[in-house]
Every structure is written in C-alpha cells, then in structure tokens.
Design a protein around this motif. Structure first.
Motif, PDB file in Angstrom:
ATOM      1  N   UNK A   1     -14.062 -13.993  48.045  1.00  0.00           N
ATOM      2  CA  UNK A   1     -15.433 -13.873  47.561  1.00  0.00           C
ATOM      3  C   UNK A   1     -15.788 -15.032  46.634  1.00  0.00           C
ATOM      4  N   UNK A   2     -17.058 -15.090  46.312  1.00  0.00           N
ATOM      5  CA  UNK A   2     -17.517 -16.003  45.280  1.00  0.00           C
ATOM      6  C   UNK A   2     -18.204 -15.187  44.193  1.00  0.00           C
ATOM      7  N   UNK A   3     -18.528 -15.834  43.107  1.00  0.00           N
ATOM      8  CA  UNK A   3     -19.071 -15.116  41.948  1.00  0.00           C
ATOM      9  C   UNK A   3     -20.319 -14.316  42.336  1.00  0.00           C
ATOM     10  N   UNK A   4     -20.345 -13.077  41.876  1.00  0.00           N
ATOM     11  CA  UNK A   4     -21.502 -12.230  42.134  1.00  0.00           C
ATOM     12  C   UNK A   4     -21.374 -11.360  43.371  1.00  0.00           C
ATOM     13  N   UNK A   5     -20.352 -11.592  44.201  1.00  0.00           N
ATOM     14  CA  UNK A   5     -20.165 -10.798  45.412  1.00  0.00           C
ATOM     15  C   UNK A   5     -19.207  -9.638  45.148  1.00  0.00           C
ATOM     16  N   UNK A   6     -19.574  -8.473  45.668  1.00  0.00           N
ATOM     17  CA  UNK A   6     -18.736  -7.291  45.485  1.00  0.00           C
ATOM     18  C   UNK A   6     -18.675  -6.477  46.773  1.00  0.00           C
ATOM     19  N   UNK A   7     -17.991  -6.988  47.796  1.00  0.00           N
ATOM     20  CA  UNK A   7     -17.846  -6.186  49.016  1.00  0.00           C
ATOM     21  C   UNK A   7     -17.112  -4.888  48.713  1.00  0.00           C
ATOM     22  N   UNK A   8     -17.476  -3.838  49.416  1.00  0.00           N
ATOM     23  CA  UNK A   8     -16.890  -2.517  49.183  1.00  0.00           C
ATOM     24  C   UNK A   8     -15.759  -2.302  50.185  1.00  0.00           C
ATOM     25  N   UNK A   9     -14.503  -2.318  49.737  1.00  0.00           N
ATOM     26  CA  UNK A   9     -13.381  -2.148  50.676  1.00  0.00           C
ATOM     27  C   UNK A   9     -13.466  -0.857  51.474  1.00  0.00           C
ATOM     28  N   UNK A  10     -13.916   0.241  50.841  1.00  0.00           N
ATOM     29  CA  UNK A  10     -13.959   1.533  51.520  1.00  0.00           C
ATOM     30  C   UNK A  10     -15.030   1.591  52.610  1.00  0.00           C
ATOM     31  N   UNK A  11     -15.875   0.579  52.684  1.00  0.00           N
ATOM     32  CA  UNK A  11     -16.876   0.493  53.751  1.00  0.00           C
ATOM     33  C   UNK A  11     -16.423  -0.468  54.855  1.00  0.00           C
ATOM     34  N   UNK A  12     -15.137  -0.741  54.900  1.00  0.00           N
ATOM     35  CA  UNK A  12     -14.566  -1.602  55.935  1.00  0.00           C
ATOM     36  C   UNK A  12     -14.094  -0.748  57.102  1.00  0.00           C
TER      37      UNK A  12
END
Length: 225
Positions: free
Chosen positions: A32-43
């Motif tokens: 990721x880069x700053x400001x990104x927060x992918x949700x692992x549980x939505x993978x």
C-alpha cells in the motif's frame, strides 16, 4: 451385479470425495501507499479446477442490508442462481441498482422494511449502488466454482473440501485488484505448502460512478437524506 439406486450411489460418491478432500490454506498480504487501508477480511479467494467438471454450490438466499446509508456486507460472494434480499433498516428511502453487464437491475425507490430481492443467474462481478445516495456501494461476486471463501482480518484464509486435482487459485480485493497464484496441486493432504499472495493496491483509485440513468448525480435534497 445389482446396480445401486441413483441416490445411494450419489451419497457414496460424496462420502468418498469428502474422505480425500483437503483444505487449501494461505495468506494474503498488501502493498500500500500512505492513506490506503484495504480490508483483508473483504478479500475473496476461489479455486478453479483445470480439469473435470464441478457443480457450483446450491443456490441460496443471501442478504445485503441498508443501515446508516451503508450496504452491509460491502462484499458478498454467492453461488450462481442465488437470490439476494435487500432489506432497508433506514428511516429514509433507497433505490438500489446495478448497471453491471448481464446482471443489471433496478429495485426502484423503497422505504424501511423487508425491501426487495434480485436473482443472479450470470457469473461475474455486480457493482451495486443507490440512485439516491452516491456514497453507497457494494460488490456481489456470482461464482460458479464451489471452492471459495474469504480471508480473515489478518489476511489468512482456508478453503475447505477441495478434491485432489490441479487448480488455479485466484484472489480479489476491491483495492488490491485480482491476482493468481502459480497453479497448485491438491492432494488428500492438501497442497504442498500454504499459499502466499501479495496484492498491490498502490494503483487503486476510487472512481465516481453515474446514477442508474448513466448521468451524474444531482445535489441531494434534505428530504432525500
């Protein structure tokens, strides 16, 4: 030799398959880069067999609830032929729709209550929006393979009851996009080792979608919100 009744033969085949089926486990990581927060549980993780025919899971009835102008769950995976109910828990009206190819629908404006339902007969990704509130969205994956599941909050996953064979393992996340692992061979003991995949979300850009008429959203009125 006397033949077994069809239903008994099917039960024996299912039992034999379950004895040799395995769990495919692994972990998904993100770049990721700053400001990104992918949700692992939505993978979402699924396995596509390279040979032989498989039957999808039996169609079922699933649910995406509108609550606090949010669609819950945000990501849903369903077997092909399943139906999704869209109850509305908000005191305001919503109009859920999708323009996704082969799975387009428009539920119209409806108030709080049981809501409406939609059946999905075509495999693919269905992007769901509200025609009143442009910030509302959800993604439905309509899947033909029976071997799928989601990662947990740490990115770990386990897809169970996978028969021996060679498979293509695919992972998808809204921010991380889609990626495939090298082909894996599943034995009764599972694959040779846990699978590790990395999704790169650095190129993700949130896009502005149109309303159900393919036009930009109009500024909301106080009554709509």
């Amino acid at each position: 030799m006397k033949r077994l009744p069809a239903h008994l033969a099917a039960c024996l085949l299912l039992a034999a398959t379950s004895l040799t089926a395995a769990n495919v486990t692994g972990r998904v990581a993100f770049v990721t880069k700053r400001g990104q927060n992918p949700v692992p549980a939505e993978t979402l993780i699924w396995l596509e067999p390279l040979a032989g025919k498989t039957r999808p899971r039996a169609p079922g009835t699933f649910q995406i609830v509108t609550r606090n102008k949010t669609l819950i769950p945000h990501i849903l995976a369903i077997p092909v032929g399943s139906t999704v109910a869209f109850p509305n828990d908000d005191p305001i009206s919503h109009n859920l729709f999708s323009l996704s190819s082969n799975n387009a629908f428009d539920l119209g404006l409806y108030r709080k209550g049981a809501g409406k339902s939609q059946k999905f007969d075509t495999p693919g990704i269905v992007n769901v929006y509200c025609n009143v509130h442009p910030n509302m969205s959800a993604v439905i994956h309509v899947i033909t393979t029976p071997y799928f599941g989601f990662a947990d909050a740490n990115g770990s996953f386990s897809v169970g009851d996978v028969p021996p064979g060679r498979y293509r393992l695919v992972v998808w996340n809204e921010q991380g996009g889609q990626s495939e692992a090298p082909l894996i061979d599943v034995t009764p003991n599972g694959p040779g080792q846990a699978v590790t995949l990395t999704l790169d979300s650095r190129n993700y850009r949130a896009t502005v979608h149109m309303n159900k008429n393919g036009k930009p959203y109009q500024p909301p009125s106080a009554r709509e919100y």
